[in-house]
Scaffold this motif. Structure first.
Motif, PDB file in Angstrom:
ATOM      1  N   UNK A   1       0.895  -1.135  -0.132  1.00 10.41           N
ATOM      2  CA  UNK A   1       0.083  -0.248   0.088  1.00 10.41           C
ATOM      3  C   UNK A   1       1.001   1.170   0.009  1.00 10.41           C
ATOM      4  N   UNK A   2       0.707   1.967  -1.131  1.00 15.78           N
ATOM      5  CA  UNK A   2       1.651   3.272  -1.129  1.00 15.78           C
ATOM      6  C   UNK A   2       1.515   4.204  -0.071  1.00 15.78           C
ATOM      7  N   UNK A   3       2.649   4.633   0.482  1.00 13.59           N
ATOM      8  CA  UNK A   3       2.562   5.549   1.679  1.00 13.59           C
ATOM      9  C   UNK A   3       2.410   4.846   3.039  1.00 13.59           C
TER      10      UNK A   3
ATOM     11  N   UNK B   1       3.627  -1.792  18.537  1.00 19.55           N
ATOM     12  CA  UNK B   1       3.434  -1.970  17.246  1.00 19.55           C
ATOM     13  C   UNK B   1       3.139  -0.334  16.696  1.00 19.55           C
ATOM     14  N   UNK B   2       3.563  -0.321  15.582  1.00 17.94           N
ATOM     15  CA  UNK B   2       3.172   1.152  14.930  1.00 17.94           C
ATOM     16  C   UNK B   2       2.740   1.155  13.339  1.00 17.94           C
ATOM     17  N   UNK B   3       2.334   2.069  13.076  1.00 21.56           N
ATOM     18  CA  UNK B   3       1.892   2.337  11.455  1.00 21.56           C
ATOM     19  C   UNK B   3       2.054   3.983  11.082  1.00 21.56           C
ATOM     20  N   UNK B   4       2.565   4.023   9.884  1.00 18.31           N
ATOM     21  CA  UNK B   4       2.715   5.560   9.302  1.00 18.31           C
ATOM     22  C   UNK B   4       1.864   5.480   8.074  1.00 18.31           C
ATOM     23  N   UNK B   5       1.265   6.475   7.797  1.00 22.15           N
ATOM     24  CA  UNK B   5       0.660   6.485   6.658  1.00 22.15           C
ATOM     25  C   UNK B   5       0.782   7.889   6.075  1.00 22.15           C
ATOM     26  N   UNK B   6       1.239   8.167   4.640  1.00 20.08           N
ATOM     27  CA  UNK B   6       1.529   9.444   4.205  1.00 20.08           C
ATOM     28  C   UNK B   6       0.808   9.657   2.882  1.00 20.08           C
TER      29      UNK B   6
END
Length: 236
Positions: free
Chosen positions: A44-46, A73-78
């Protein structure tokens, strides 16, 4: 390592009916942590996913120590100028198993001074969820602005925060960063929102402001991406 050293231990100050200051010794209360981290981009892009595994060693002098283990746990979405983040701290709960060791003489002193003798126990750090959203704006030519807000969800009992309940609590945090030519960064924020009763018995909402400045110098680069910006204000 995070700790406090040279703490006076006065348990043997009064001994055999006399006060002897030579019996005062010092000890340290320290925490050690070994953390392994892994992160990767996915299809998934970003979107970036990451995790931590941590082993914790805690020690208080010769009479208390603990071993612990936990996962984060962590997640980043740009997407374009928008940044989103989610962090699950101690997602499985972090457990610290404490053991205590006192000599017979130390136990007698504790009992004589009306202090409870601690027994081996298990300390549990409950899960915490941090959600964040931020957006970058171009203000004028070389000047940009990054605004962000975080919501810190805790599940370890009722706290004195903006949204408070026995089931979960929400502690909001907000910050803004102005950058000039990606070289100088001026930052400000607000955290620790609490309702406090003043001397006139009036209940008022108060918060803790914070400010900071950062520089980016060629090979010496300060870490100023939005995820660490979230960390800065979360731990302030």
């Amino acid at each position: 390592r995070f700790g406090i050293d040279d703490i006076p231990n006065t348990i043997d100050l009064y001994k055999n009916g006399q006060i002897n200051y030579n019996n005062i010794k010092s000890f340290s209360a320290v925490d050690y942590a070994l953390i392994g981290s892994y992160a990767r981009k996915i299809k998934v892009e970003g979107l970036v996913l990451a995790g931590n595994a941590k082993i914790i060693r805690r020690k208080v002098g010769t009479f208390a120590n603990a071993w612990g283990f936990g996962l984060d746990f962590g997640a980043q979405y740009t997407r374009r100028n928008w940044h989103f983040g989610a962090m699950l701290r101690d997602v499985t709960s972090t457990f610290n198993a404490w053991t205590y060791s006192f000599t017979d003489g130390e136990k007698q002193v504790l009992q004589a001074t009306s202090n409870a003798i601690p027994s081996n126990t298990l300390e549990v750090t409950r899960p915490r969820i941090i959600l964040a959203a931020g957006r970058k704006f171009n203000v004028y030519k070389k000047i940009s602005c990054l605004a962000e807000t975080n919501f810190n969800f805790t599940t370890d009992g009722q706290r004195n925060v903006l949204v408070s309940s026995k089931i979960f609590n929400i502690d909001p945090i907000a910050g803004v960063e102005f950058a000039w030519d990606n070289f100088v960064y001026l930052r400000g924020g607000a955290s620790n929102f609490q309702y406090q009763t003043d001397i006139d018995a009036k209940r008022k909402l108060r918060f803790q402001p914070s400010v900071g400045i950062g520089l980016r110098l060629k090979r010496l680069k300060e870490l100023s991406n939005w995820a660490l910006w979230m960390e800065l204000f979360t731990n302030s």
